[in-house]
Design an enzyme around this catalytic site. Structure first.
Site, PDB file in Angstrom:
ATOM      1  N   LYS A 103       8.676   1.497  11.790  1.00  0.00           N
ATOM      2  CA  LYS A 103       8.835   1.876  13.203  1.00  0.00           C
ATOM      3  C   LYS A 103       9.249   0.701  14.083  1.00  0.00           C
ATOM      4  CE  LYS A 103       4.212   0.746  13.020  1.00  0.00           C
ATOM      5  NZ  LYS A 103       3.342   0.804  11.830  1.00  0.00           N
ATOM      6  N   GLY A 123      -2.320   4.904   6.448  1.00  0.00           N
ATOM      7  CA  GLY A 123      -2.878   4.856   5.106  1.00  0.00           C
ATOM      8  C   GLY A 123      -1.821   5.138   4.058  1.00  0.00           C
ATOM      9  N   LYS A 125       6.323   3.510  18.579  1.00  0.00           N
ATOM     10  CA  LYS A 125       6.356   4.921  18.184  1.00  0.00           C
ATOM     11  C   LYS A 125       6.800   5.820  19.326  1.00  0.00           C
ATOM     12  CE  LYS A 125       2.763   4.191  14.712  1.00  0.00           C
ATOM     13  NZ  LYS A 125       1.331   4.350  14.380  1.00  0.00           N
ATOM     14  N   ASP A 180       2.278  -1.302  18.803  1.00  0.00           N
ATOM     15  CA  ASP A 180       2.569  -0.296  17.782  1.00  0.00           C
ATOM     16  C   ASP A 180       2.799   1.074  18.417  1.00  0.00           C
ATOM     17  OD1 ASP A 180       2.282   0.652  14.752  1.00  0.00           O
ATOM     18  OD2 ASP A 180       0.977   1.950  15.934  1.00  0.00           O
ATOM     19  N   THR A 214       0.815  -1.212   0.000  1.00  0.00           N
ATOM     20  CA  THR A 214       0.000   0.000   0.000  1.00  0.00           C
ATOM     21  C   THR A 214       0.848   1.260   0.000  1.00  0.00           C
ATOM     22  OG1 THR A 214      -1.760  -1.150   1.190  1.00  0.00           O
ATOM     23  CG2 THR A 214      -1.807   1.245   1.230  1.00  0.00           C
ATOM     24  N   VAL A 215       1.845   1.309   0.882  1.00  0.00           N
ATOM     25  CA  VAL A 215       2.693   2.496   0.969  1.00  0.00           C
ATOM     26  C   VAL A 215       3.624   2.580  -0.232  1.00  0.00           C
ATOM     27  CG1 VAL A 215       4.436   3.705   2.327  1.00  0.00           C
ATOM     28  CG2 VAL A 215       2.548   2.522   3.478  1.00  0.00           C
TER      29      VAL A 215
END
Length: 429
Positions: A104, A301, A204, A200, A14-15
């Site tokens: 990350k 996204g 971060k 997650d 996606t990225v």
């Protein structure tokens, strides 16, 4: 700008597809796009269906050869995971290539090794996309807020959990129901552990705290709780008391030590973070002399993350155009030392506690006395619903208290015969 900078892209999910799409459509974007070329795209399989159609001549499954190609200037890693991403990045650094990554999990676990290798080789490692997607919080901490002494930062750094809690609040639904809906809509993974259990967000916060305070924060030093224990009853009671519930990452300096934690938190309705809904991320930074600033926007996204990745590519290209033989110190990620992270037991905060107890006279007094034995003062204690089994729900809000004292009080409460259960315990902002 006579030189063309060749980009090697690792990953076309996606990225990666978003990055390729931006690089392939430079019209009306920054003039620096004129000297950037997407030279090669490394993927694990050529047969996989993808969101973007690529020229097959750009594609390769030989990731090691792409990294070793002497004509590639910048490696963009958006494949995720720890391996082979770590090995490929270190190999690219050894070849003198600059790195842009959105990984990350890798940086939280192996950042020291990667940044040290980059510093020794004199190359950049850029990571804006690794934290909060399209929000420019990394570059702001490096540059725009560089004149400040950072006192603390906190934020909603995981969009999936914020979406789930927002829908639970809006619809009065239970966690499991909303999680299933989030998975069906693609906001949550089939295995949601990394998001809903706080992993997650902890990744971060380790990165953000290290950058904000200039000290290496080990991932294992970050206290972590997820949102599985949040119920619609807790959300409703919190709302009655003037709070919303958010999964917050919090990092503060207190004396010579840091405090870094991730957990569900009751946030006053008047606080800026309380209004952040859906998959949006937001980070509040407190600095001296600037005071409080808040960054908010899409935290995940393809579009948001790809935007941050390509912005990092342009930053590297701009720096190389100005000073190709020197690394701009404002673009580095230096650690001055290993951070001393205070244990969670020393943290001081207020608490929300939901108890289930026998519906009889004297129970609330007994609860108050038990708290008092451990120095826990109550701001409020109220009896709520009578459950079908005849027991009562009791909600207590404490005053500020040290974590260790609170945990001792809770352990004592579990021995009280009239108490059926300690249903929920959350901290207040």
């Amino acid at each position: 700008m006579a030189k063309t900078y060749r980009i090697g892209l690792l990953g076309l999910g996606t990225v990666g597809a978003g990055v390729a799409g931006i690089l392939g459509d430079p019209m009306a974007r920054h003039p620096l796009f004129g000297c950037v070329e997407l030279y090669r795209v490394g993927v694990r399989s050529l047969e996989k269906k993808r969101a973007i159609v690529m020229d097959e001549r750009l594609m390769t499954t030989d990731l090691e050869a792409l990294v070793a190609d002497p004509t590639v200037d910048v490696i963009v890693e958006v494949m995720g995971g720890l391996e082979p991403a770590r090995t490929l990045i270190l190999g690219a650094i050894a070849q003198g290539k600059h790195i842009v990554t959105a990984n990350k999990a890798l940086l939280a676990r192996h950042g020291v090794e990667i940044f040290q290798a980059a510093q020794e080789r004199g190359v950049y490692v850029m990571l804006e996309a690794a934290v909060c997607g399209g929000i420019p919080v990394i570059q702001s901490l490096k540059q725009s807020l560089g004149a400040n002494r950072i006192v603390g930062l906190m934020g909603i750094v995981n969009g999936t959990t914020n979406y789930i809690l927002s829908r639970m609040t809006r619809e009065g639904a239970e966690f499991g129901t909303v999680l299933l809906a989030a998975q069906e809509m693609g906001y949550a993974e089939a295995d949601p552990t990394a998001d809903v259990d706080g992993y997650d967000a902890a990744d971060k916060m380790a990165i953000l705290a290290s950058l904000a305070f200039g000290e290496q924060v080990a991932l294992e030093a970050v206290y972590r709780e997820g949102i599985r224990g949040v119920t619609r009853a807790d959300i409703a009671y919190a709302a009655e008391l003037g709070f919303g519930i958010k999964l917050l990452g919090i990092a503060q300096r207190q004396g010579s030590a840091l405090r870094v934690r991730v957990h569900p938190t009751l946030v006053p309705h008047c606080h800026p973070l309380a209004a952040v809904q859906g998959v949006t991320n937001a980070v509040q930074i407190v600095g001296d002399p600037i005071g409080e600033v808040v960054f908010s926007g899409p935290g995940a996204g393809g579009g948001a993350t790809a935007s941050a990745v390509v912005a990092d590519v342009l930053n590297v290209v701009a720096a190389l155009e100005v000073a190709p033989q020197r690394v701009n110190p404002l673009m580095e990620f230096p650690y001055s030392k290993v951070a001393i992270v205070a244990p969670m037991s020393e943290t001081v905060t207020a608490f929300y506690v939901r108890l289930v107890a026998a519906d009889r006279p004297g129970v609330i007094g007994e609860i108050g006395v038990t708290f008092g034995r451990h120095g826990v003062s109550l701001e409020a204690i109220i009896q709520k619903n009578i459950l079908p089994n005849g027991e009562a729900e009791i909600v207590a809000i404490t005053q500020q208290v040290q974590e260790a004292a609170m945990q001792a009080a809770l352990a004592d409460l579990r021995q009280v015969q009239s108490l059926g259960a300690i249903a929920s315990v959350f901290r207040l902002l």
